[in-house]
Scaffold this active site. Structure first.
Site, short mmCIF file in Angstrom:
data_model
loop_
_atom_site.label_atom_id
_atom_site.label_comp_id
_atom_site.label_asym_id
_atom_site.label_seq_id
_atom_site.Cartn_x
_atom_site.Cartn_y
_atom_site.Cartn_z
CD GLU A 63 -54.18 1.71 -17.41
OE1 GLU A 63 -54.05 1.64 -16.17
OE2 GLU A 63 -55.04 2.42 -17.98
CG ASN A 64 -45.40 -0.98 -17.59
OD1 ASN A 64 -44.58 -0.32 -16.95
ND2 ASN A 64 -45.20 -2.25 -17.89
CB ALA A 65 -45.52 0.41 -12.71
CD GLU A 74 -58.55 2.55 -29.29
OE1 GLU A 74 -57.75 2.20 -28.39
OE2 GLU A 74 -59.39 3.45 -29.13
CB CYS A 121 -55.38 8.46 -27.98
SG CYS A 121 -54.10 7.28 -28.45
#
Ligand code: THU
Length: 165
Positions: A63-65, A74, A121
Site C-alpha cells: 500500500e501507499n499513502a 496478485e 479484484c
C-alpha cells in the site's frame, strides 16, 4: 432474441483435500501475508504463482499513502513472475488473506486468516488474464480457513473480458 448463461465451475474443498502441490502453493500464499505492507487497510493478502519451470513466484499487497498507487498481491506476483521469467507460462495462482486481530497499534499485530476465500479484484483478473491468453489456463486457488475454492482458469473469473483491440 437469444439468451445464454455463463456458468463457472468451482470446486469447494477443505485444505486437507488439496493435492500436496496445491497445499504447498497455498502455504506459500499464506506465508506471504506476513510480508504485506498494509498500514492503511490492515488487510494482508498473499499470492503465490507456480510457473511451468517449477519456480514459485510470490507477492503480497503493497500500500501507499497515495492510495491508488498501491498494488494488490496478485498483480505484484504476476508482474514479478513475468519480469523474472519472461515467456515462462504461469500454471496456478494461490491467494490467501488475513486480517489484523489487534487494534493496539503499539504492538505488532497478529494475523487471522479469512474464513472464506477472497477473490481477486477486477484489475488483477484483467492482469492475470493477459498471461492466460499468452500461455493457456492458469488455475486459481482461493484459500479460506474454512473452505478453499479452485477455479480452472482466470477467464472463469472474468467472463466477456476485454482482450484485444
Ligand atoms: N487486495 C489484494 O491484494 N488482493 C485482493 O484480491 C483484494 C484486495 C488488497 C488491496 C488493499 O491493499 C487491501 O487488500 C484492501 O483492499
Amino acid at each position: 432474441m437469444k439468451q445464454f448463461s455463463i456458468t463457472v465451475p468451482i470446486q469447494e474443498l477443505d485444505y486437507a483435500e488439496l493435492s500436496d502441490q496445491d497445499k504447498h502453493l497455498v502455504d506459500v500464499a499464506k506465508e506471504m501475508t506476513s510480508s504485506s505492507y498494509a498500514p492503511f487497510s490492515r488487510f494482508h493478502v498473499g499470492a503465490a504463482i507456480l510457473l511451468d519451470n517449477g519456480e514459485i513466484v510470490r507477492g503480497s499487497n503493497q500500500e501507499n499513502a497515495a492510495f491508488p498507487s498501491s498494488l494488490c498481491a496478485e498483480r505484484t506476483a504476476c508482474y514479478q513472475a513475468s519480469a523474472l521469467f519472461p515467456g515462462v507460462p504461469m500454471k496456478k495462482i494461490a491467494i490467501a488473506a488475513a486480517a489484523e486481530h489487534s487494534s493496539d497499534k503499539s504492538q505488532s499485530p497478529g494475523l487471522t486468516f479469512q474464513p472464506l476465500p477472497i477473490s481477486p479484484c477486477g484489475a488483477c483478473r484483467q492482469a492475470l488474464l493477459e498471461y492466460e491468453h499468452l500461455y493457456g489456463p492458469i488455475e486459481v486457488i482461493l484459500y479460506g480457513h474454512s473452505k478453499t475454492y479452485i477455479l480452472p482458469s482466470v477467464s472463469s473469473l472474468l467472463p466477456l473480458a476485454f482482450t484485444d483491440f
